[in-house]
Motif scaffolding. Sequence first.
Motif, PDB file in Angstrom:
ATOM      1  N   VAL A   1      -0.269  -2.973   3.542  1.00 51.26           N
ATOM      2  CA  VAL A   1      -1.576  -3.333   2.982  1.00 51.26           C
ATOM      3  C   VAL A   1      -1.458  -4.545   2.066  1.00 51.26           C
ATOM      4  O   VAL A   1      -2.283  -5.473   2.116  1.00 51.26           O
ATOM      5  N   ARG A   2      -0.418  -4.548   1.232  1.00 53.25           N
ATOM      6  CA  ARG A   2      -0.247  -5.670   0.302  1.00 53.25           C
ATOM      7  C   ARG A   2       0.105  -6.952   1.043  1.00 53.25           C
ATOM      8  O   ARG A   2      -0.405  -8.030   0.713  1.00 53.25           O
TER       9      ARG A   2
ATOM     10  N   TRP B   1      -5.121  -6.606   2.534  1.00 54.08           N
ATOM     11  CA  TRP B   1      -6.246  -5.724   2.842  1.00 54.08           C
ATOM     12  C   TRP B   1      -6.689  -4.962   1.594  1.00 54.08           C
ATOM     13  O   TRP B   1      -5.921  -4.774   0.644  1.00 54.08           O
TER      14      TRP B   1
ATOM     15  N   PRO C   1      -7.737  -1.424   0.359  1.00 54.65           N
ATOM     16  CA  PRO C   1      -7.616  -0.059   0.876  1.00 54.65           C
ATOM     17  C   PRO C   1      -8.594   0.952   0.279  1.00 54.65           C
ATOM     18  O   PRO C   1      -8.979   0.879  -0.885  1.00 54.65           O
TER      19      PRO C   1
ATOM     20  N   TRP D   1      -7.895   4.813  -0.002  1.00 50.34           N
ATOM     21  CA  TRP D   1      -6.794   5.745   0.207  1.00 50.34           C
ATOM     22  C   TRP D   1      -7.318   7.163   0.423  1.00 50.34           C
ATOM     23  O   TRP D   1      -8.063   7.691  -0.414  1.00 50.34           O
TER      24      TRP D   1
ATOM     25  N   THR E   1     -10.229  -1.241   4.700  1.00 51.55           N
ATOM     26  CA  THR E   1      -9.195  -0.521   5.434  1.00 51.55           C
ATOM     27  C   THR E   1      -9.097   0.914   4.923  1.00 51.55           C
ATOM     28  O   THR E   1      -8.969   1.121   3.711  1.00 51.55           O
TER      29      THR E   1
ATOM     30  N   VAL F   1      -6.737   4.023   4.682  1.00 57.04           N
ATOM     31  CA  VAL F   1      -5.319   4.365   4.799  1.00 57.04           C
ATOM     32  C   VAL F   1      -5.175   5.866   4.551  1.00 57.04           C
ATOM     33  O   VAL F   1      -5.488   6.350   3.470  1.00 57.04           O
TER      34      VAL F   1
END
Length: 257
Positions: free
Chosen positions: A83-84, A88, A90, A92, A111, A113
């Motif tokens: 992700v980093r 993106w 996130p 979570w 995104t 995750v």
Amino acid sequence: MDLPSHPRALLIDLAGVLHVGSRAVAGAADALARARAAGLRTVFVTNTTRTPRRVLCAQMNALGFPMQENELVTAPSAAVRLVRARGWRPHWLVHPDLAAEVGPGDAAPDTVVMGDAGPYFDYAQLNAAFRLIHAGARFVAMARNRSFREEDGLSLDMGAFVAGLEYSTGVTAEITGKPAPAFFAAALALAGVPASAAVMVGDDVRDDIGGAQACGIAGMLVRTGKYAPGDERHAGIRPAAVVDDFAAAVRRLLAGG
């Protein structure tokens, strides 16, 4: 795929190989010490997505398996790196215990995750993830495991929830843990060896053995943890070796394969 005659590194799954629940697998701690004494580099790899690395290390040390965080590759750590690296934002969907390790979500996520939230999975959380993905968010899952072995038997893993969101959204998740090639590449980089010099030891014929061998890493399947009779006869995956447990795997490797 054959075992290397002179392996230089072991990639070792945790749950089902070194321990089952809060109980160490018999002989595994002594076998780990013998492998290290023989000069084998050890890297620990796990798809466990409910527990932070620092807690995992403390638990494994308490069970008699000395390890540090810099020897451990996890599906959550791989997800954070992904992700980093891609910039993106996130959302979570993870177990509360993992929240500090992954960090805060973004106010405008692009995104989803997903980890294994275990008993914290509920309709509201899954529906929020569904709506984000349906509206165009990417879908990343830390793993797609079907089950894992606890002391009282097999338990449902997060794969069923991943499949449910994929079915409902029509979007296939990108996996960050085993059997993703990037996960095994990270483990090899940590070990400092090429695939041909490493051996993966796991109890999951699909994610451990199949994933490793797709990356050129010989896989040893142990008959502990989630292993079920017949796994060694999987239609598309042939382990380099099938042994009773981790101690037997180390004995075989130190004897020259």
